[in-house]
Design a protein around this motif. Structure first.
Motif, short mmCIF file in Angstrom:
data_model
loop_
_atom_site.label_atom_id
_atom_site.label_comp_id
_atom_site.label_asym_id
_atom_site.label_seq_id
_atom_site.Cartn_x
_atom_site.Cartn_y
_atom_site.Cartn_z
N SER A 169 0.78 -1.13 -0.08
CA SER A 169 -0.03 -0.03 0.12
C SER A 169 0.77 1.23 -0.25
O SER A 169 1.76 1.27 0.84
N PRO A 170 0.63 2.27 -0.90
CA PRO A 170 1.25 3.46 -0.83
C PRO A 170 0.94 4.27 0.25
O PRO A 170 1.75 5.25 0.62
N ALA A 171 -0.11 4.04 1.14
CA ALA A 171 -0.42 4.86 2.31
C ALA A 171 0.41 4.60 3.29
O ALA A 171 0.84 5.33 4.06
N ALA A 172 1.23 3.54 3.22
CA ALA A 172 2.47 3.36 4.36
C ALA A 172 3.77 4.00 3.99
O ALA A 172 4.57 4.34 4.82
N ALA A 173 3.77 4.29 2.66
CA ALA A 173 4.94 5.15 2.33
C ALA A 173 4.65 6.88 2.26
O ALA A 173 3.62 7.25 1.81
N LYS A 174 5.84 7.44 2.39
CA LYS A 174 5.85 8.80 2.38
C LYS A 174 5.79 9.41 0.81
O LYS A 174 5.23 10.35 0.64
N VAL A 175 5.89 8.41 -0.30
CA VAL A 175 6.16 8.67 -1.48
C VAL A 175 5.79 7.87 -2.20
O VAL A 175 6.12 6.53 -2.15
N LEU A 176 5.23 8.01 -3.37
CA LEU A 176 4.86 7.03 -4.32
C LEU A 176 5.57 7.61 -5.90
O LEU A 176 5.37 8.88 -6.16
N ILE A 177 6.53 6.85 -6.66
CA ILE A 177 7.07 7.43 -7.69
C ILE A 177 6.23 6.77 -9.01
O ILE A 177 5.73 5.43 -8.83
N ALA A 179 7.65 12.03 -8.38
CA ALA A 179 6.54 11.78 -7.03
C ALA A 179 5.29 13.01 -7.59
O ALA A 179 5.40 13.63 -8.56
N ALA A 180 4.49 12.82 -6.72
CA ALA A 180 3.38 13.68 -6.86
C ALA A 180 3.46 15.27 -6.91
O ALA A 180 3.07 16.06 -7.72
N GLY A 212 6.31 16.34 -8.33
CA GLY A 212 7.10 16.52 -9.50
C GLY A 212 8.60 16.28 -9.23
O GLY A 212 9.39 16.33 -10.43
N ARG A 213 8.87 15.97 -8.11
CA ARG A 213 10.42 15.75 -7.76
C ARG A 213 10.69 14.38 -8.41
O ARG A 213 10.04 13.31 -8.35
N GLY A 214 12.01 14.15 -8.71
CA GLY A 214 12.58 12.94 -9.30
C GLY A 214 12.90 11.99 -7.94
O GLY A 214 13.28 12.43 -6.94
N LEU A 215 13.24 10.72 -8.26
CA LEU A 215 13.37 9.73 -7.44
C LEU A 215 14.78 9.90 -6.70
O LEU A 215 14.99 9.97 -5.55
N GLU A 216 15.76 10.45 -7.85
CA GLU A 216 17.40 10.69 -7.10
C GLU A 216 17.10 11.90 -6.00
O GLU A 216 17.64 11.44 -5.00
N ASP A 217 16.46 12.91 -6.58
CA ASP A 217 16.48 14.14 -5.72
C ASP A 217 15.84 13.63 -4.08
O ASP A 217 16.31 13.86 -3.06
N ILE A 218 14.63 12.85 -4.30
CA ILE A 218 14.21 12.21 -3.09
C ILE A 218 15.02 11.41 -2.15
O ILE A 218 15.13 11.46 -0.94
N LEU A 219 15.90 10.44 -2.74
CA LEU A 219 16.79 9.66 -2.07
C LEU A 219 17.64 10.34 -1.41
O LEU A 219 17.97 9.97 -0.22
#
Length: 181
Positions: free
Chosen positions: A79-87, A99-100, A102-109
């Motif tokens: 469930s994405p509800a358990a995660a803070k972000v969904l890519i 993510a919702a 507009g930021r990319g995965l690398e930036d978030i990581l």
């Protein structure tokens, strides 16, 4: 030998565990077996304080019904509800998704989680999992793919993808070889 991945420099990517993808004919594990192993990894990572980031594939043109189409939903065990972000990605590489906000995965990581190591599982070995793992290494991340938490259309395709990942610097492990501490 056990390989240790620790918080907070590690994140778990769970790739493309959507209803229609899980229902594909996969080997050496079925979609249900992959979901089961991924759910165990998600629970273990969450308990260890390791961020879990689900990744999903949607067609850019919306011809698949978009994010609200039942077949595009992530399976309930992830469930994405358990995660803070969904890519959400429109191709194979999760690093090309956003993510919702507009930021990319690398930036978030790097900026939200301080992650330099990734554990990657999901479907399919030569596609979303393999392409993302190789892209991670090319971007300077340490990447480990969990071989018993992924699958492909054929055994040959699965094994060839694992071999290619290894040749590109990705570590390939079984779930039992991962120590979360």
């Amino acid at each position: 030998m056990q390989t240790s991945q620790s918080a907070p420099s590690t994140a778990l990517l769970v790739v493309d565990l959507q209803e229609w993808i899980v229902d594909l004919s996969l080997v050496p594990r079925t979609g249900a077996e992959i979901v089961h192993e991924c759910a165990r990894l998600v629970a273990a990572c969450a308990a260890a304080g390791i961020p879990v980031i689900p990744v999903r594939y949607l067609r850019e043109d919306g011809a698949d019904g978009g994010e609200d189409a039942p077949e595009n939903r992530l399976v309930p065990q992830i469930s994405p509800a358990a995660a803070k972000v969904l890519i959400t990605k429109n191709g194979l590489d999760a690093f090309e998704g956003t993510a919702a906000d507009g930021r990319g995965l690398e930036d978030i990581l790097r900026n939200d989680y301080g992650a330099d190591s990734l554990i990657i599982a999901g479907i399919a070995t030569p596609h979303g999992v393999g392409v993302t793992a190789i892209s991670a290494v090319q971007r300077g991340f340490h990447a480990a793919v969990i071989s018993d938490a992924t699958g492909a259309g054929s055994d040959e395709e699965h094994e060839a993808a694992l071999a290619k990942m290894k040749s590109e610097g990705v570590v390939v492990l079984t779930a039992a070889a991962v120590s979360l501490s």
